[in-house]
Write a protein that holds these residues in place. Structure first.
Motif, mmCIF file in Angstrom:
data_model
loop_
_atom_site.group_PDB
_atom_site.id
_atom_site.type_symbol
_atom_site.label_atom_id
_atom_site.label_comp_id
_atom_site.label_asym_id
_atom_site.label_seq_id
_atom_site.Cartn_x
_atom_site.Cartn_y
_atom_site.Cartn_z
ATOM 1 N N ALA A 143 0.691 -0.875 -0.054
ATOM 2 C CA ALA A 143 -0.041 0.173 0.390
ATOM 3 C C ALA A 143 0.703 1.555 0.149
ATOM 4 C CB ALA A 143 -0.925 -0.030 0.969
ATOM 5 N N GLY A 144 0.912 2.066 -1.069
ATOM 6 C CA GLY A 144 1.376 2.899 -0.787
ATOM 7 C C GLY A 144 0.878 4.725 -0.859
ATOM 8 N N PRO A 145 0.588 5.545 -0.949
ATOM 9 C CA PRO A 145 0.290 6.993 -0.771
ATOM 10 C C PRO A 145 -0.901 7.497 -1.955
ATOM 11 C CG PRO A 145 2.281 7.517 -1.546
ATOM 12 C CD PRO A 145 2.301 5.719 -1.706
ATOM 13 N N ASP A 146 -0.694 6.227 -3.596
ATOM 14 C CA ASP A 146 -1.903 6.747 -4.020
ATOM 15 C C ASP A 146 -3.090 5.150 -3.821
ATOM 16 O OD1 ASP A 146 0.448 4.330 -4.956
ATOM 17 O OD2 ASP A 146 -0.094 4.523 -6.531
ATOM 18 N N MET A 147 -2.531 3.928 -3.178
ATOM 19 C CA MET A 147 -3.205 3.516 -3.254
ATOM 20 C C MET A 147 -4.367 3.335 -1.905
ATOM 21 S SD MET A 147 -1.449 -0.474 -3.663
ATOM 22 C CE MET A 147 -3.017 -1.588 -4.027
ATOM 23 N N ALA A 148 -3.671 4.017 -0.547
ATOM 24 C CA ALA A 148 -4.749 4.958 -0.227
ATOM 25 C C ALA A 148 -5.627 5.409 -0.031
ATOM 26 C CB ALA A 148 -4.038 5.303 1.505
ATOM 27 N N ALA A 149 -5.653 6.024 -1.527
ATOM 28 C CA ALA A 149 -6.330 7.065 -1.733
ATOM 29 C C ALA A 149 -7.672 6.094 -2.184
ATOM 30 C CB ALA A 149 -6.036 8.487 -2.626
ATOM 31 N N GLN A 150 -8.175 5.162 -3.031
ATOM 32 C CA GLN A 150 -8.649 3.878 -3.747
ATOM 33 C C GLN A 150 -9.570 3.459 -2.456
ATOM 34 O OE1 GLN A 150 -6.163 1.498 -6.088
ATOM 35 N NE2 GLN A 150 -5.335 3.583 -7.383
ATOM 36 N N ALA A 151 -11.061 3.409 -2.667
ATOM 37 C CA ALA A 151 -11.713 3.103 -2.701
ATOM 38 C C ALA A 151 -11.244 1.547 -2.298
ATOM 39 C CB ALA A 151 -12.913 2.547 -3.085
ATOM 40 N N ALA A 152 -11.848 0.885 -1.604
ATOM 41 C CA ALA A 152 -11.104 -0.825 -1.060
ATOM 42 C C ALA A 152 -11.935 -1.844 -2.217
ATOM 43 C CB ALA A 152 -11.515 -1.730 0.236
ATOM 44 N N LEU A 153 -11.751 -3.328 -2.289
ATOM 45 C CA LEU A 153 -12.318 -3.900 -3.899
ATOM 46 C C LEU A 153 -12.935 -4.608 -2.891
ATOM 47 C CD1 LEU A 153 -12.252 -5.750 -6.240
ATOM 48 C CD2 LEU A 153 -10.902 -6.714 -5.477
ATOM 49 N N VAL A 154 -14.592 -4.612 -3.158
ATOM 50 C CA VAL A 154 -15.090 -5.164 -2.556
ATOM 51 C C VAL A 154 -15.632 -6.235 -3.066
ATOM 52 C CG1 VAL A 154 -17.271 -5.296 -1.215
ATOM 53 C CG2 VAL A 154 -16.470 -3.096 -1.363
ATOM 54 N N VAL A 155 -15.727 -7.918 -3.249
ATOM 55 C CA VAL A 155 -16.546 -8.560 -3.840
ATOM 56 C C VAL A 155 -17.942 -9.324 -3.684
ATOM 57 C CG1 VAL A 155 -15.566 -10.795 -4.380
ATOM 58 C CG2 VAL A 155 -14.438 -9.381 -3.831
ATOM 59 N N ASP A 156 -18.700 -9.517 -4.365
ATOM 60 C CA ASP A 156 -19.967 -9.572 -3.971
ATOM 61 C C ASP A 156 -20.219 -11.304 -4.178
ATOM 62 O OD1 ASP A 156 -20.535 -6.412 -4.223
ATOM 63 O OD2 ASP A 156 -20.912 -6.546 -6.759
ATOM 64 N N GLU A 157 -20.027 -11.293 -3.241
ATOM 65 C CA GLU A 157 -20.338 -12.539 -2.287
ATOM 66 C C GLU A 157 -21.110 -12.858 -1.629
ATOM 67 O OE1 GLU A 157 -19.457 -15.879 -4.711
ATOM 68 O OE2 GLU A 157 -17.893 -14.193 -5.336
ATOM 69 N N PRO A 158 -21.990 -14.219 -1.436
ATOM 70 C CA PRO A 158 -23.006 -14.231 -0.566
ATOM 71 C C PRO A 158 -22.539 -14.344 0.448
ATOM 72 C CG PRO A 158 -22.886 -16.082 -2.110
ATOM 73 C CD PRO A 158 -22.757 -15.063 -2.367
ATOM 74 N N PRO A 159 -23.512 -14.353 1.746
ATOM 75 C CA PRO A 159 -21.788 -14.513 3.348
ATOM 76 C C PRO A 159 -21.919 -16.020 3.697
ATOM 77 C CG PRO A 159 -24.540 -12.716 3.433
ATOM 78 C CD PRO A 159 -24.910 -13.538 2.192
ATOM 79 N N GLY A 160 -21.510 -16.436 4.328
ATOM 80 C CA GLY A 160 -20.577 -17.599 3.958
ATOM 81 C C GLY A 160 -19.848 -17.882 3.127
ATOM 82 N N THR A 161 -19.996 -17.635 2.284
ATOM 83 C CA THR A 161 -18.715 -17.079 1.528
ATOM 84 C C THR A 161 -17.119 -17.261 2.218
ATOM 85 O OG1 THR A 161 -19.592 -17.091 -0.345
ATOM 86 C CG2 THR A 161 -17.563 -16.735 -0.801
ATOM 87 N N THR A 162 -16.967 -18.873 1.983
ATOM 88 C CA THR A 162 -15.351 -18.820 2.474
ATOM 89 C C THR A 162 -14.007 -19.455 1.221
ATOM 90 O OG1 THR A 162 -15.450 -21.399 2.517
ATOM 91 C CG2 THR A 162 -16.203 -20.453 4.115
ATOM 92 N N VAL A 163 -12.922 -18.704 1.422
ATOM 93 C CA VAL A 163 -11.569 -19.194 0.653
ATOM 94 C C VAL A 163 -11.538 -20.752 0.530
ATOM 95 C CG1 VAL A 163 -9.699 -18.211 -0.692
ATOM 96 C CG2 VAL A 163 -11.346 -16.362 0.872
ATOM 97 N N ARG A 164 -11.108 -21.542 -0.427
ATOM 98 C CA ARG A 164 -10.458 -22.933 -0.406
ATOM 99 C C ARG A 164 -9.621 -22.881 -0.291
ATOM 100 N NH1 ARG A 164 -13.232 -28.074 -4.093
ATOM 101 N NH2 ARG A 164 -13.650 -25.467 -5.109
ATOM 102 N N ALA A 165 -8.771 -21.285 -1.940
ATOM 103 C CA ALA A 165 -7.276 -22.205 -2.143
ATOM 104 C C ALA A 165 -7.043 -20.388 -2.968
ATOM 105 C CB ALA A 165 -7.013 -23.159 -3.066
ATOM 106 N N VAL A 166 -6.233 -20.400 -3.004
ATOM 107 C CA VAL A 166 -5.816 -19.177 -3.243
ATOM 108 C C VAL A 166 -4.372 -19.060 -4.504
ATOM 109 C CG1 VAL A 166 -4.991 -16.120 -3.981
ATOM 110 C CG2 VAL A 166 -6.372 -17.016 -2.334
ATOM 111 N N THR A 167 -4.065 -19.818 -5.592
ATOM 112 C CA THR A 167 -3.221 -19.840 -6.301
ATOM 113 C C THR A 167 -2.548 -18.528 -7.165
ATOM 114 O OG1 THR A 167 -4.002 -21.599 -6.633
ATOM 115 C CG2 THR A 167 -2.301 -21.370 -7.904
#
Length: 117
Positions: free
Chosen positions: A54-78
């Motif tokens: 996170a740099g000075p330019d990223m702090a001004a940007q809005a957070a990325l929101v993923v539209d997923e229903p409640p109860g969603t879990t991350v199984r793996a990240v590659t």
């Protein structure tokens, strides 16, 4: 005439013997060199983009929101070689899915739904 033919044959046999000896010597030399200096495995050579800091330019940007229903879990990240992340999601009352996330552009590049819940 016979003497001349046998001399040519003898010279050819000696020449081929020398070439065979030099080829064998080169082969042994290559084998010894490769044993002394092993190459890293091909999978270890690939590099993946470093973490997003996170740099000075990223702090001004809005957070990325993923539209997923409640109860969603991350199984793996590659991490992919091109810097994108493949994230496998499960739960939330919907089918399992995979999203391709571009952390540098802060966007979801693709979404794949794997089946019915």
């Amino acid at each position: 005439m016979e003497k001349q033919g046998s001399r040519a044959l003898l010279a050819a046999v000696i020449g081929m013997g020398v070439l065979l000896f030099l080829g064998s010597l080169a082969l042994v030399g290559v084998l010894v060199h490769r044993m002394m200096h092993p190459a890293p495995p091909a999978a270890a050579v690939k590099t993946v983009a470093g973490p997003v800091v996170a740099g000075p330019d990223m702090a001004a940007q809005a957070a990325l929101v993923v539209d997923e229903p409640p109860g969603t879990t991350v199984r793996a990240v590659t991490a992919r070689a091109d810097g994108l992340l493949a994230v496998a999601l499960t739960g939330g009352g919907v089918a399992d899915r995979i999203i391709i996330w571009d952390p540098l552009a802060r966007r979801i590049a693709a979404r794949l739904v794997l089946g019915q819940p």
